[in-house]
Scaffold this motif. Structure first.
Motif, PDB file in Angstrom:
ATOM      1  N   GLY A 295       0.569  -7.945   2.171  1.00  0.00           N
ATOM      2  CA  GLY A 295       1.347  -7.634   0.974  1.00  0.00           C
ATOM      3  C   GLY A 295       0.774  -6.466   0.189  1.00  0.00           C
ATOM      4  N   ASP A 296      -0.435  -6.038   0.554  1.00  0.00           N
ATOM      5  CA  ASP A 296      -1.023  -4.844  -0.071  1.00  0.00           C
ATOM      6  C   ASP A 296      -0.640  -3.656   0.803  1.00  0.00           C
ATOM      7  N   ALA A 297       0.481  -3.024   0.426  1.00  0.00           N
ATOM      8  CA  ALA A 297       1.109  -2.031   1.306  1.00  0.00           C
ATOM      9  C   ALA A 297       0.188  -0.853   1.615  1.00  0.00           C
ATOM     10  N   ASN A 298      -0.565  -0.381   0.634  1.00  0.00           N
ATOM     11  CA  ASN A 298      -1.345   0.840   0.837  1.00  0.00           C
ATOM     12  C   ASN A 298      -2.860   0.582   0.840  1.00  0.00           C
ATOM     13  N   HIS A 299      -3.253  -0.684   0.985  1.00  0.00           N
ATOM     14  CA  HIS A 299      -4.675  -1.043   1.141  1.00  0.00           C
ATOM     15  C   HIS A 299      -5.576  -0.475   0.045  1.00  0.00           C
ATOM     16  N   ASP A 300      -5.097  -0.578  -1.192  1.00  0.00           N
ATOM     17  CA  ASP A 300      -5.936  -0.116  -2.298  1.00  0.00           C
ATOM     18  C   ASP A 300      -6.532  -1.302  -3.065  1.00  0.00           C
ATOM     19  N   ASN A 303      -2.417  -5.927  -4.648  1.00  0.00           N
ATOM     20  CA  ASN A 303      -1.386  -6.495  -3.796  1.00  0.00           C
ATOM     21  C   ASN A 303      -0.035  -6.422  -4.516  1.00  0.00           C
ATOM     22  N   GLU A 304       0.836  -5.557  -4.023  1.00  0.00           N
ATOM     23  CA  GLU A 304       2.131  -5.344  -4.681  1.00  0.00           C
ATOM     24  C   GLU A 304       3.003  -6.596  -4.635  1.00  0.00           C
ATOM     25  N   CYS A 305       2.887  -7.369  -3.553  1.00  0.00           N
ATOM     26  CA  CYS A 305       3.748  -8.555  -3.421  1.00  0.00           C
ATOM     27  C   CYS A 305       3.352  -9.657  -4.394  1.00  0.00           C
TER      28      CYS A 305
HETATM   29 CA    CA Z   1      -1.593  -1.785  -2.987  1.00  0.00          CA
END
Ligand code: CA
Ligand code: CA
Length: 386
Positions: A295-300, A303-305
């Motif tokens: 759910g963390d689309a860009n691995h930063d 977690n966007e979700c």
């Molecule tokens: Ca993210």
């Protein structure tokens, strides 16, 4: 028809067990609060409550969902009518019952159409695919039934292509309070989430409400993953779909911020910090930012979700530094894995925060009740036992 041999492995269960225990064992119905088996076909007399047209059903003692008997309805029947008005004469209906239904079994896969018929009204229509040789629950949601309607019947329509076995016609109360913090006297914003019939209803009094279908009533229905005082997380049958709701009205649909209610006060700020999350630094090797949660689309590490920063602690204390990338960050959410058991103490710049919960998997969820406008130190430690 020589179907009996094939089905021997699907017979009910060990005969000496009470039927209630067999039902519990055959189906994972841990969500049920209570149930009442109306027809078990353990005696001939149960037959009279089911009308399947000119080809009447026969009691069968080879195939049963529970006990020793079921009702065998020969191929060719178009409609199976379960006469609830006769069965329940004198009883309150639906009362507290949320579901009515039965279990069916067939040698060939088919789709059944069920509905509840009261007077001229037909309700709760469902199309239910029935796999071959597997007892399958066929239930109707009663929670939207008008209690003033005359009592009716449950109707199962079939294309008549195969014989159908029917067993354990029953009423179920599956109401389950998943969380209720509406009367809590803490500073938390309370909410109540209840599963009832084939729906999940949420109420954050005076702020917002929501209603979600479960997979029984919609193909893209929602399944509860996690519900607690601080957050509710749902997934859809389609595994990629997620919905995360916070009691303050924040909601993330597949990682897209779409709040519940108006969120006039904070909506814009939260939208901005969701697009441009703060920088989180873990101090003193007390843990690390977890950049690989689903759910963390860009691995930063944000977690966007779930709208939450993901952290992993290596011990019983963790210190992080949060630096906004936007004008301010309000109510940031931290999700911390790896903390040992015990009471958690969270402080922000030395001030105590009481908005945390320990989740089932041991992770700690913290909502920082603050507006952060500059680099800020957050300290999380476990102090003794709960
Ligand atoms: Ca993210
Ligand atoms: Ca039975």
């Amino acid at each position: 028809m020589g179907m009996i041999g094939c089905a021997s492995g699907k017979k009910g269960a060990v005969a000496t067990e009470p039927i209630g225990i067999q039902l519990r064992r055959l189906d994972d119905q841990s969500q049920w609060r209570r149930y009442d088996v109306l027809l078990s076909f353990e005696s001939e007399s149960d037959r009279v409550f089911v009308d399947c047209g000119p080809n009447t059903g026969k009691r069968d003692t080879q195939i049963a969902h529970a006990g020793h008997g079921s009702l065998a309805i020969p191929a060719g029947a178009q409609s199976i009518d379960i006469k609830l008005s006769s069965l329940l004469r004198g009883r309150k209906f639906p009362g507290d019952w949320t579901l009515v239904g039965a279990y069916v079994y067939t040698e060939q896969p088919l789709t059944l159409h069920t509905s509840y018929l009261a007077g001229e009204k037909s309700l709760g229509r469902r199309d239910i695919p029935i796999p071959a040789r597997q007892w399958t629950a066929v239930f109707i949601d009663l929670t939207k039934l008008d209690p003033n309607l005359p009592m009716g019947m449950m109707q199962i329509h079939t294309d008549g292509s195969a014989a159908i076995y029917l067993d354990d016609v029953m009423l179920v109360d599956n109401r389950q309070v998943l969380v209720d913090t509406t009367s809590a006297d803490s500073q938390l914003e309370g909410w109540k989430i209840v599963r009832r019939g084939f729906a999940i209803d949420g109420d954050a009094p005076g702020r917002f409400r929501f209603a979600l279908d479960t997979p029984e009533s919609a193909s893209n229905g929602w399944v509860v993953q996690q519900v607690n005082a601080l957050r509710a997380l749902f997934t859809s049958e389609d595994k990629s779909k997620t919905l995360c709701i916070y009691p303050d009205g924040r909601a993330f649909w597949d990682g897209v911020y779409r709040p519940m209610g108006s969120m006039e006060q904070l909506g814009q700020t939260i939208a901005q910090q969701h697009e441009n999350p703060a920088e989180v630094q873990v101090l003193d090797e007390s843990g690390k930012l977890n950049r690989s949660t689903p759910g963390d689309a860009n691995h930063d590490g944000y977690n966007e979700c779930r709208g939450a920063y993901q952290l992993k602690s290596t011990g019983s204390r963790m210190q992080i530094r949060l630096t906004p990338h936007t004008a301010s960050v309000v109510l940031p959410v931290l999700e911390i894995a790896g903390l040992p058991a015990g009471k958690v103490q969270v402080t922000i710049e030395g001030r105590l925060v009481d908005q945390w919960v320990r989740m089932e998997d041991g992770e700690v969820l913290v909502v920082i009740p603050a507006r952060i406008q500059r680099t800020t130190l957050i300290d999380i430690r476990v102090k003794g036992e709960d």
